[in-house]
Design a protein around this motif. Sequence first.
Motif, PDB file in Angstrom:
ATOM      1  N   GLY A 186       0.810  -1.213   0.000  1.00 51.92           N
ATOM      2  CA  GLY A 186       0.000   0.000   0.000  1.00 51.92           C
ATOM      3  C   GLY A 186       0.840   1.258   0.000  1.00 51.92           C
ATOM      4  N   TYR A 187       2.133   1.110  -0.143  1.00 47.99           N
ATOM      5  CA  TYR A 187       3.083   2.222  -0.269  1.00 47.99           C
ATOM      6  C   TYR A 187       4.335   1.679  -0.958  1.00 47.99           C
ATOM      7  CZ  TYR A 187       5.307   0.031   3.801  1.00 47.99           C
ATOM      8  OH  TYR A 187       5.896  -0.870   4.646  1.00 47.99           O
ATOM      9  N   ARG A 188       5.217   2.566  -1.386  1.00 46.18           N
ATOM     10  CA  ARG A 188       6.437   2.114  -2.056  1.00 46.18           C
ATOM     11  C   ARG A 188       7.416   1.538  -1.033  1.00 46.18           C
ATOM     12  NH1 ARG A 188       3.163   5.329  -5.601  1.00 46.18           N
ATOM     13  NH2 ARG A 188       3.580   4.477  -7.677  1.00 46.18           N
ATOM     14  N   CYS A 278      10.469   2.663  -6.349  1.00 42.89           N
ATOM     15  CA  CYS A 278       9.198   2.958  -7.023  1.00 42.89           C
ATOM     16  C   CYS A 278       8.893   2.070  -8.219  1.00 42.89           C
ATOM     17  CB  CYS A 278       9.180   4.424  -7.461  1.00 42.89           C
ATOM     18  SG  CYS A 278       9.323   5.583  -6.078  1.00 42.89           S
ATOM     19  N   ALA A 279       9.902   1.677  -8.992  1.00 40.08           N
ATOM     20  CA  ALA A 279       9.642   0.879 -10.195  1.00 40.08           C
ATOM     21  C   ALA A 279      10.874   0.060 -10.547  1.00 40.08           C
ATOM     22  CB  ALA A 279       9.250   1.778 -11.365  1.00 40.08           C
ATOM     23  N   PHE A 280      10.650  -1.170 -10.981  1.00 36.56           N
ATOM     24  CA  PHE A 280      11.724  -2.047 -11.445  1.00 36.56           C
ATOM     25  C   PHE A 280      11.932  -1.808 -12.939  1.00 36.56           C
ATOM     26  CE2 PHE A 280      13.040  -6.179 -13.287  1.00 36.56           C
ATOM     27  CZ  PHE A 280      14.208  -6.395 -12.564  1.00 36.56           C
ATOM     28  N   LEU A 281      13.172  -1.485 -13.328  1.00 32.09           N
ATOM     29  CA  LEU A 281      13.451  -1.190 -14.737  1.00 32.09           C
ATOM     30  C   LEU A 281      13.983  -2.407 -15.488  1.00 32.09           C
ATOM     31  CD1 LEU A 281      15.101   2.357 -14.468  1.00 32.09           C
ATOM     32  CD2 LEU A 281      12.674   1.719 -14.570  1.00 32.09           C
ATOM     33  N   ARG A 282      14.978  -3.086 -14.908  1.00 33.61           N
ATOM     34  CA  ARG A 282      15.567  -4.246 -15.586  1.00 33.61           C
ATOM     35  C   ARG A 282      16.442  -4.998 -14.590  1.00 33.61           C
ATOM     36  NH1 ARG A 282      20.971  -3.300 -16.655  1.00 33.61           N
ATOM     37  NH2 ARG A 282      21.631  -1.103 -16.599  1.00 33.61           N
ATOM     38  N   GLY A 283      16.805  -6.210 -14.952  1.00 35.30           N
ATOM     39  CA  GLY A 283      17.703  -6.990 -14.115  1.00 35.30           C
ATOM     40  C   GLY A 283      19.145  -6.537 -14.249  1.00 35.30           C
ATOM     41  N   ILE A 307       9.154   7.759 -15.609  1.00 40.42           N
ATOM     42  CA  ILE A 307       8.274   7.057 -14.671  1.00 40.42           C
ATOM     43  C   ILE A 307       7.980   7.923 -13.451  1.00 40.42           C
ATOM     44  CG2 ILE A 307       8.192   5.139 -13.024  1.00 40.42           C
ATOM     45  CD1 ILE A 307       9.657   3.455 -15.135  1.00 40.42           C
ATOM     46  N   LEU A 308       9.026   8.528 -12.901  1.00 42.20           N
ATOM     47  CA  LEU A 308       8.862   9.291 -11.661  1.00 42.20           C
ATOM     48  C   LEU A 308       8.090  10.588 -11.884  1.00 42.20           C
ATOM     49  CD1 LEU A 308      12.438   8.631 -10.282  1.00 42.20           C
ATOM     50  CD2 LEU A 308      10.310   7.754  -9.320  1.00 42.20           C
ATOM     51  N   SER A 309       8.196  11.158 -13.066  1.00 45.96           N
ATOM     52  CA  SER A 309       7.456  12.395 -13.339  1.00 45.96           C
ATOM     53  C   SER A 309       5.945  12.152 -13.386  1.00 45.96           C
ATOM     54  CB  SER A 309       7.919  13.007 -14.662  1.00 45.96           C
ATOM     55  OG  SER A 309       7.559  12.182 -15.759  1.00 45.96           O
ATOM     56  N   ALA A 310       5.558  10.896 -13.663  1.00 43.95           N
ATOM     57  CA  ALA A 310       4.133  10.558 -13.757  1.00 43.95           C
ATOM     58  C   ALA A 310       3.642   9.739 -12.564  1.00 43.95           C
ATOM     59  CB  ALA A 310       3.879   9.777 -15.049  1.00 43.95           C
ATOM     60  N   LEU A 311       4.465   9.622 -11.525  1.00 40.43           N
ATOM     61  CA  LEU A 311       4.132   8.767 -10.396  1.00 40.43           C
ATOM     62  C   LEU A 311       2.917   9.282  -9.640  1.00 40.43           C
ATOM     63  CD1 LEU A 311       5.632   6.217  -9.296  1.00 40.43           C
ATOM     64  CD2 LEU A 311       6.560   7.715  -7.508  1.00 40.43           C
ATOM     65  N   GLU A 312       2.021   8.363  -9.281  1.00 36.98           N
ATOM     66  CA  GLU A 312       0.830   8.701  -8.510  1.00 36.98           C
ATOM     67  C   GLU A 312       0.835   7.913  -7.206  1.00 36.98           C
ATOM     68  OE1 GLU A 312      -1.484  10.878  -9.127  1.00 36.98           O
ATOM     69  OE2 GLU A 312      -0.863  11.478 -11.156  1.00 36.98           O
ATOM     70  N   PRO A 313       0.289   8.464  -6.114  1.00 40.46           N
ATOM     71  CA  PRO A 313       0.250   7.744  -4.838  1.00 40.46           C
ATOM     72  C   PRO A 313      -0.593   6.475  -4.922  1.00 40.46           C
ATOM     73  CG  PRO A 313      -0.241  10.085  -4.539  1.00 40.46           C
ATOM     74  CD  PRO A 313      -0.278   9.816  -6.012  1.00 40.46           C
ATOM     75  N   LEU A 314      -0.171   5.454  -4.207  1.00 37.72           N
ATOM     76  CA  LEU A 314      -0.940   4.215  -4.118  1.00 37.72           C
ATOM     77  C   LEU A 314      -2.082   4.333  -3.116  1.00 37.72           C
ATOM     78  CD1 LEU A 314       2.005   1.647  -4.054  1.00 37.72           C
ATOM     79  CD2 LEU A 314       0.525   2.205  -5.987  1.00 37.72           C
ATOM     80  N   HIS A 316      -3.390   6.901   0.725  1.00 36.70           N
ATOM     81  CA  HIS A 316      -3.065   8.016   1.619  1.00 36.70           C
ATOM     82  C   HIS A 316      -1.739   7.804   2.333  1.00 36.70           C
ATOM     83  CE1 HIS A 316      -4.875   5.222   4.540  1.00 36.70           C
ATOM     84  NE2 HIS A 316      -4.231   5.887   5.463  1.00 36.70           N
ATOM     85  N   LEU A 317      -1.389   6.556   2.680  1.00 37.65           N
ATOM     86  CA  LEU A 317      -0.121   6.311   3.354  1.00 37.65           C
ATOM     87  C   LEU A 317       1.046   6.552   2.410  1.00 37.65           C
ATOM     88  CD1 LEU A 317       1.480   5.430   5.803  1.00 37.65           C
ATOM     89  CD2 LEU A 317       1.108   3.042   5.146  1.00 37.65           C
ATOM     90  N   ASP A 318       0.943   6.083   1.193  1.00 42.72           N
ATOM     91  CA  ASP A 318       1.993   6.315   0.210  1.00 42.72           C
ATOM     92  C   ASP A 318       2.167   7.806  -0.067  1.00 42.72           C
ATOM     93  OD1 ASP A 318       3.970   5.273  -1.602  1.00 42.72           O
ATOM     94  OD2 ASP A 318       2.636   5.772  -3.257  1.00 42.72           O
ATOM     95  N   ARG A 319       1.052   8.537  -0.069  1.00 41.79           N
ATOM     96  CA  ARG A 319       1.136   9.990  -0.284  1.00 41.79           C
ATOM     97  C   ARG A 319       1.977  10.641   0.822  1.00 41.79           C
ATOM     98  NH1 ARG A 319      -1.881  13.272  -3.331  1.00 41.79           N
ATOM     99  NH2 ARG A 319      -3.451  11.640  -3.657  1.00 41.79           N
ATOM    100  N   LYS A 320       1.774  10.197   2.069  1.00 39.49           N
ATOM    101  CA  LYS A 320       2.528  10.781   3.175  1.00 39.49           C
ATOM    102  C   LYS A 320       4.000  10.397   3.127  1.00 39.49           C
ATOM    103  CE  LYS A 320      -1.051  11.267   6.711  1.00 39.49           C
ATOM    104  NZ  LYS A 320      -1.458  10.886   8.102  1.00 39.49           N
ATOM    105  N   LEU A 321       4.284   9.156   2.735  1.00 43.78           N
ATOM    106  CA  LEU A 321       5.648   8.642   2.810  1.00 43.78           C
ATOM    107  C   LEU A 321       6.492   8.998   1.592  1.00 43.78           C
ATOM    108  CD1 LEU A 321       4.962   5.052   4.186  1.00 43.78           C
ATOM    109  CD2 LEU A 321       5.901   6.985   5.451  1.00 43.78           C
ATOM    110  N   THR A 322       5.897   9.045   0.419  1.00 38.21           N
ATOM    111  CA  THR A 322       6.669   9.104  -0.823  1.00 38.21           C
ATOM    112  C   THR A 322       6.570  10.432  -1.538  1.00 38.21           C
ATOM    113  OG1 THR A 322       6.218   6.726  -1.054  1.00 38.21           O
ATOM    114  CG2 THR A 322       7.158   7.832  -2.957  1.00 38.21           C
ATOM    115  N   PHE A 323       5.521  11.210  -1.276  1.00 40.69           N
ATOM    116  CA  PHE A 323       5.262  12.411  -2.074  1.00 40.69           C
ATOM    117  C   PHE A 323       5.426  13.680  -1.237  1.00 40.69           C
ATOM    118  CE2 PHE A 323       3.463   8.992  -4.386  1.00 40.69           C
ATOM    119  CZ  PHE A 323       3.555   9.346  -5.721  1.00 40.69           C
TER     120      PHE A 323
END
Length: 323
Positions: A186-188, A278-283, A307-314, A316-323
């Motif tokens: 529910g958060y990154r 936030c996102a897995f790009l490659r191995g 990816i990060l420019s378009a990132l949206e919160p997952l 309310h908790l993710d909004r507090k922690l990541t944004f």
Amino acid sequence: MFRFKSLQDLPDALRGSVVAIGNFDGVHRGHQSVLETALGFARDHDCPALVLTFEPHPRQLFQPDVPLFRITPAHMKADILRALGFDGVIEIPFTREFASHTADEFVDRVLVGGLAARQVVTGFDFHFGKNRQGGPAFLMEAGETRGFHVTLVDAFRDGEAEVVSSSRVRDRLHAGDLAGANELLGYRYRVEADIVRGKQLGRTLGYPTANMALPENAALRHGIYAVRFFRPDGASYDGVASFGRRPTVDENGVALLETYVFGLDQEIYGETCTVAVCAFLRGEEKFDSLEALTVQMKKDEAEARAILSALEPLGHLDRKLTF
């Protein structure tokens, strides 16, 4: 203070609280269903909300030879609980002596004597006391006779009707399914460590990195990630990170999380920083030359920025922690 290492440290103002009990490793969506229930009762009764948890994780006491990757070590778990809105967390030392207490002793010494709990909220399968003799029915009966209410919260299931658990989060991180792990959380997913000196090869390639040594049994798959980087003062930056052993230049090296932080141009060695993955790009890959590696790094940077420019919160908790 927010973290309390013993019941004796708890101020009187926090006694008589609503208390959520559990290990809560990961503070995932299943845990949040218990925690949000406790917060709701605290708001209804206009009283504090506390979390009662145990350190170290009981599995580390009972199965010391079986490595346990902690999704959220105690300090990180406390940060997330604070973000949720709790007034404090009590980290009971989980020792052999404590584990030998009977279920009645746990209720009398901890819930009644130590906390003067007004209401207890926990998962439907919570067991406690020597040999796990105390269960849900025992706890509810104890509450009736000792003057506190008990609420048991059913298992939380995802959209596929599977129970959300810490083991599922670890499995997805290990497999490189970061999106799946983050959905369960529910958060990154976050890591925290001191910034250490590396071989500074990144500087020669135009990509200086902030390096962190994660626990040896970290479940995160080796690879390249889009990340959000936080300094102790709260300043945040986007970045692209590599987690692994750098097979192109140092195949037998210690695994490091190396973050190229966009827009950060100063020394931060020794700072304890946090990375939200936030996102897995490659191995992780081994390239034939440093030139080929640099070309790929430029592609990774461009992909991470997009990816990060378009990132949206997952949520309310993710909004507090990541944004």
